[in-house]
Structures are given as C-alpha cells and as structure tokens.
Design a protein around this motif. Structure first.
Motif: not given
Ligand SMILES: *Cc1c(COP(=O)(O)O)cnc(C)c1O
Length: 366
Positions: A146-169
C-alpha cells in the motif's frame, strides 16, 4: 480570537497526547503508588552507570554542551560501524522527526504513513502544511505494498516505525528490502527504529546495510526506550552525509544537552543493563500473554516492550477505571481502535498489579 493570526495549517492541529504523568494521577486520585505503563519507558530505570555519569556531569551544567556531540559520535560510529559524519543527534528522536519535516516537506507535498502510526509523523507533516497519505494497516501491520502504491509525483517522504508503535508488530527483512527498492531516490524513506533493541531477531532487517546504496534512507534510533533515558531526551539518526548536513542546517545548535550526552555514553557501556532489561521484558511479555489468554482477551503479539490488547468494551472507560486503581495505560481510540488498550511491559510487580486492576476494571464494566 487573538489578534495575531496563526498559520492555517496550525489551527486544526491537535497537540500530541502524551501518556499521563505519574504525578498527575497521584494528585487527581489521591494515590500514593501509581504504575506508569503508558509510554514504553524502561521499567528498570536508567543504567546505574548512566546515573553515575549524570552525577559527575552535573557540575558542568553551567556550560553549553558540545553541539556536535564529539565523544558520543565517536563511540556510536565505532559501535555501528558507520562514518562519524553519518550521524545526527536530536533532543529525542522526536526532534529529528521535526527536523526531517522542516528540511524536506514542502507545502502541498505528501508524506506516506500508516493509518496507525506514531502521531509525530502526522503532526510534523501538518506543521509544514504537507499532506498525509494514510495507508490502512493489514493484519495489524504496515501495508508496505500500500505504501509503494501510494507514491506519486508529490510524495516527499515515507515514514514508518519498525517494530511499529502503536501496534507492536514488525515487518521483516524481505518486506523492508522491497520498500527500499521500490522507493524512488527523490523520496526520503524514514525507518524509525525506536524499538530496535527489542525487535532484533533473525528476520529483522539490518537497516544500516541499506544506507550505503540508498542516499534517501535515514534510520532513527533512541536512548529513550531500552536504554532508559527518556527523561533526558536523546536520539540519533543515521544516513548519508547529505541528509545529515541538511538536518544540521535546521538543527538548533545546542539541542542535545550535556547530561544526556554523558549518560548516553555511559549507557552504551552498560551491556548488562540492556540484557537485564530485555530479559525482564520477555518474562513480562510471557506473563501478560498468559493472563490475557486466561481472561479471554485477545492481544497482538509484540516485538517491542508494549502490548496492544482488546478489552472488547469501551477502552476509554477501562482506561479511566485503571487510573483510579493506580495503573496508567494508553487508550487506543485516537488510533481508531476504541476497544484496545496499550500497556507497557513492566517489572513483574507492576505486571501483576496491572492484571489485578484490569480484572477489577473489567468486572465493573461488563
Ligand atoms: C518513543 C518513540 C519515539 C521517540 O522517542 P524519543 O524519546 O523522542 O527519542 C520515536 N518513534 C517511535 C515510534 C516511538 O515509539
């Protein structure tokens, strides 16, 4: 209305909702003993070596800190096997998230985040008048496709935490490989590894490896969680020098204080404290899993020092009752999970107190 007009993107901003401080709950409910299991701090506290370093450093509190963090930089550079100019330090990794947004996000550009993400990514994007593309999670984890599909010309950054807060996964090496490969070099990829020490496992990516060939990747780590220095505020970013230089352009000159630098240096030397912390965490995790099962509550298996669990009723009400019983957890309604609570794994004494209080709270809200 004040006569001074705020920027429009600030007006709709909601301030970050932190975990309730112990002192506040003590005052509000007239309690002596309160367990804070809300902000993923280390329940064993700081390393004794770090505390000793703090005491020593306190006599120099009148002097400005070294804005370049010379000694800490040297030590981390050796430990992580990265060049010294690949490091930047922040007043917590929180500050680095702000600096990243300031240096990179233009008004009208978008930042891709997970719909259930660390809220600072959203706040900082909004401060810069950037737009958010929030990607729904899949099986309680980031949907990297989903992240990759969402990239378009106006995308400047992708941010995520790994492991994830709040999910823990955690998303595994293969998946992170994929997103690194699919992210164009004009898009900054922020890998927030605040729970790195807890998440390390066979399938966890060695994210520093990406840095060599990907000048658009920055890895964030912190001394706030496993290292037990949350109150001092110190975290760091690792990236190629061009990103580091840009962050230094917007970084306040003395952002990381003297005591934090000294404590971090000492904490890095205290391997025993980290090992003990990880052991307490895995024991506590086992205990809490077992108790949740006995109570018929489902939980999301975690790669961190906190667990998300489903109380199957209004989480806010349980949260409030737990407060009165002297246990602070985190309600998850702001993440669109109104029946979930997030609990930081504590010492066994804290874990037991939490479970006792939880049983009582659940019996009061059937
Ligand atoms: C705790 C946390 C941080 C911030 O930690 P600092 O105390 O600011 O270093 C950053 N990202 C995530 C995902 C966190 O959970």
């Amino acid at each position: 209305m004040t006569p001074v007009e705020t920027r429009k993107c600030i007006r709709t901003l909601k301030p970050y909702p932190p975990g309730k401080p112990i002192e506040e709950v003590q005052r509000e409910f007239g309690l002596k003993h309160v367990c804070k299991m809300a902000s993923n701090e280390n329940p064993l506290g700081s390393s004794p070596k770090a505390l000793e370093a703090l005491r020593k450093a306190s006599k120099d509190a009148y002097l400005y800190p070294d804005g370049h963090a010379y000694y800490l930089r040297k030590k981390l550079s050796r430990k992580l096997r990265v060049p010294e100019d690949w490091l930047v330090f922040g007043n917590g990794s929180d500050e680095l998230i702000y600096l990243i947004a300031m240096a990179y996000v233009r008004s009208g550009e978008n930042v891709i985040v997970s719909e259930k993400c660390f809220i600072e990514y959203k706040i900082t994007t909004q401060i810069m008048n950037g737009r958010l593309k929030e990607i729904p999670t899949k099986d309680f984890a980031h949907d990297i496709h989903g992240f990759v599909r969402a990239i378009d010309k106006k995308t400047r950054a992708i941010m995520f935490s790994n492991p994830s807060n709040p999910l823990g996964t955690m998303i595994d090496k293969k998946e992170v490989d994929y997103i690194v490969k699919k992210t164009p070099k004009r898009v900054l990829l922020v890998l927030d590894e605040a729970y790195y020490e807890y998440g390390k496992s066979r399938n966890y990516p060695n994210s520093l490896y990406y840095l060599k060939t990907n000048p658009n990747v920055i890895v964030l780590r912190t001394f706030s969680k496993a290292y037990g220095l949350a109150g001092l505020r110190i975290g760091y970013g690792i990236a190629q020098p061009e990103i580091i230089e840009n962050l230094n352009r917007v970084r306040p000159p003395f952002n990381v204080n003297r005591l934090a630098q000294e404590a971090a240096l000492a904490a890095l030397d205290d391997k025993e404290h980290i090992l003990r912390s990880l052991k307490v965490n895995s024991e506590g995790k086992k205990y809490l899993y077992g108790e949740f099962k006995k109570m018929g509550l489902s939980y999301i298996p975690t790669h961190t020092n906190f667990i998300l669990f489903d109380v199957k009723r209004d989480g806010k009400e349980i949260f409030n009752t737990l407060l009165r019983l002297g246990v602070i957890v985190r309600p998850m309604s702001i993440y669109g999970m109104p029946t979930f609570l997030r609990v930081t794994i504590g010492t066994m004494t804290e874990n037991r107190k939490c479970i006792t209080a939880l049983k009582k709270a659940l019996s009061l809200h059937t």
